[in-house]
Motif scaffolding. Structure first.
Motif, short mmCIF file in Angstrom:
data_model
loop_
_atom_site.label_atom_id
_atom_site.label_comp_id
_atom_site.label_asym_id
_atom_site.label_seq_id
_atom_site.Cartn_x
_atom_site.Cartn_y
_atom_site.Cartn_z
N UNK A 1 3.89 -2.11 -2.06
CA UNK A 1 3.06 -0.92 -1.67
C UNK A 1 1.76 -1.56 -1.46
N UNK A 2 1.34 -2.50 -2.14
CA UNK A 2 -0.18 -3.11 -2.08
C UNK A 2 -0.21 -3.71 -0.71
N UNK A 3 1.10 -4.19 -0.09
CA UNK A 3 0.86 -5.06 0.94
C UNK A 3 0.84 -4.00 2.42
N UNK A 4 1.34 -2.93 1.98
CA UNK A 4 1.45 -1.94 3.00
C UNK A 4 0.15 -1.36 3.43
N UNK A 5 -0.65 -1.18 2.22
CA UNK A 5 -1.97 -0.91 2.59
C UNK A 5 -2.92 -1.86 3.25
N UNK A 6 -2.58 -3.07 2.75
CA UNK A 6 -3.23 -4.29 3.24
C UNK A 6 -3.26 -4.39 4.52
N UNK A 7 -2.22 -3.99 5.17
CA UNK A 7 -1.87 -3.96 6.66
C UNK A 7 -3.15 -3.31 7.53
N UNK A 8 -3.71 -2.12 6.88
CA UNK A 8 -4.73 -1.53 7.70
C UNK A 8 -6.01 -2.36 7.56
N UNK A 9 -6.38 -3.06 6.55
CA UNK A 9 -7.50 -4.00 6.28
C UNK A 9 -7.32 -5.10 7.38
N UNK A 10 -5.97 -5.74 7.53
CA UNK A 10 -5.78 -6.70 8.37
C UNK A 10 -5.97 -6.68 9.75
N UNK A 11 -5.46 -5.47 10.12
CA UNK A 11 -5.73 -4.74 11.28
C UNK A 11 -7.20 -4.61 11.90
#
Length: 354
Positions: free
Chosen positions: A180-190
């Motif tokens: 779940x945290x990784x899914x949110x992290x994808x926005x920051x990575x983008x």
């Protein structure tokens, strides 16, 4: 290809670092198949970065969404044996991942080679003839980036290994909360990737004002999204965790309860995780990769992992203490890397333009 032996003998490796035999066996079943997806997965990373530099990110989005559907369909067929297919369990999940990675690479490669906006670069023309000087330049710039990523991902791998020492229920909850945290992290990575492109262009033109505006925009957007995720994690933890579980299973209640506690810790490190990845993107935009590598390694491995171990096992806080150590390591990385960017020598180079 060089990483493949680690996947093929992952069961022995995990057993050697203290994982329970049943956990190591399941991991071996998955990774022995999924390991063959490393080559297409890394090629996908190259093509994503290439297309992002050309500001062609929509095609990556659509291909990725298509890949999610393909992954779901293949996993549904082969994990559970639907549609007359063999029931393969975790091997079926690995097969779905491998097929998805190959499909994603093929689609992005075709687009990169044939689309009007990128055809002029002739990406695959004479690709079998090496340009060694360019190889060396890319290696010098990219190797520290890769080692930084290894240090960061290694922090979370170490956390998973240590959580496995605590128990199977705790490891299951950890995996769900981390996903779940990784899914949110994808926005920051983008946003971090966009910051690399925008800051890099502005720095190359010597336009400090545009560089500063791009950096501030990425930082504010990431910070705002992080605040939104904190509210979501704290307000609806059970709703976020439940889709990962069969609630009829006897162990589901324990996994759910422990996962709620871990999501609260995930909320704690959301902003730290966001700021450190944005800072890395900004520093890559000005081609500063070596110093960030050392700062990240210091934060993750000299601070994060030892503090996680100390809190979880020596002080008796268990899983939440382990995640608190992650938050401390990420906080150190965010502070050091942001200071590195905003105090760097690139602000004295170039020219100020209106």
């Amino acid at each position: 290809l060089l990483t493949l032996p680690a996947f093929l003998w992952s069961g022995q490796i995990l057993s050697a670092v203290g994982q329970r035999p049943e956990v190591a066996a399941l991991a071996q079943d998955f990774l022995a198949i999924a390991g063959f997806g490393m080559a297409p997965a890394l090629l996908v990373m190259v093509l994503k970065s290439y297309l992002a530099a050309l500001e062609k990110t929509q095609v990556v989005l659509w291909v990725t969404l298509a890949a999610v559907g393909v992954n779901l369909a293949i996993a549904w067929l082969f994990i559970f044996g639907h549609g007359g297919m063999p029931e393969l369990g975790v091997r079926g999940a690995a097969l779905a991942s491998l097929a998805t990675q190959i499909m994603t690479f093929v689609l992005l490669a075709l687009y990169a080679a044939m689309a009007d906006g990128s055809r002029r670069f002739r990406l695959f023309q004479r690709f079998w003839r090496p340009d060694w000087s360019i190889f060396v330049r890319v290696l010098k710039l990219g190797l520290p980036v890769g080692l930084t990523g290894l240090a960061e991902s290694g922090l979370f791998v170490a956390a998973s290994v240590m959580m496995g020492w605590i128990g199977t229920i705790e490891l299951a909850a950890h995996g769900i909360a981390m996903e779940i945290a990784a899914l949110a992290f994808m926005v920051h990575l983008g946003l971090s990737n966009a910051a690399t492109v925008r800051v890099g262009r502005a720095e190359g033109e010597g336009d400090l004002r545009t560089m500063r505006e791009a950096a501030l925009t990425a930082t504010v957007l990431s910070f705002g999204f992080g605040c939104l995720m904190i509210a979501l994690f704290l307000s609806f933890p059970k709703a976020l965790i439940s889709p990962f579980l069969d609630l009829a299973k006897p162990e589901a209640a324990a996994i759910l309860s422990f996962g709620v506690a871990l999501l609260a810790m995930a909320a704690l490190f959301q902003l730290f995780d966001a700021m450190q990845v944005i800072a890395l993107g900004l520093l890559r935009g000005v081609q500063d990769t070596r110093a960030p590598m050392w700062l990240a390694a210091l934060s993750y491995w000299v601070i994060g992992v030892p503090v996680s171990y100390l809190l979880a096992f020596r002080l008796g806080f268990g899983g939440p203490g382990l995640w608190l150590g992650l938050a401390i390591g990420l906080a150190c990385a965010a502070g050091l890397l942001m200071a590195r960017f905003w105090r760097g020598p690139w602000w004295r180079a170039g020219r100020q333009t209106a």
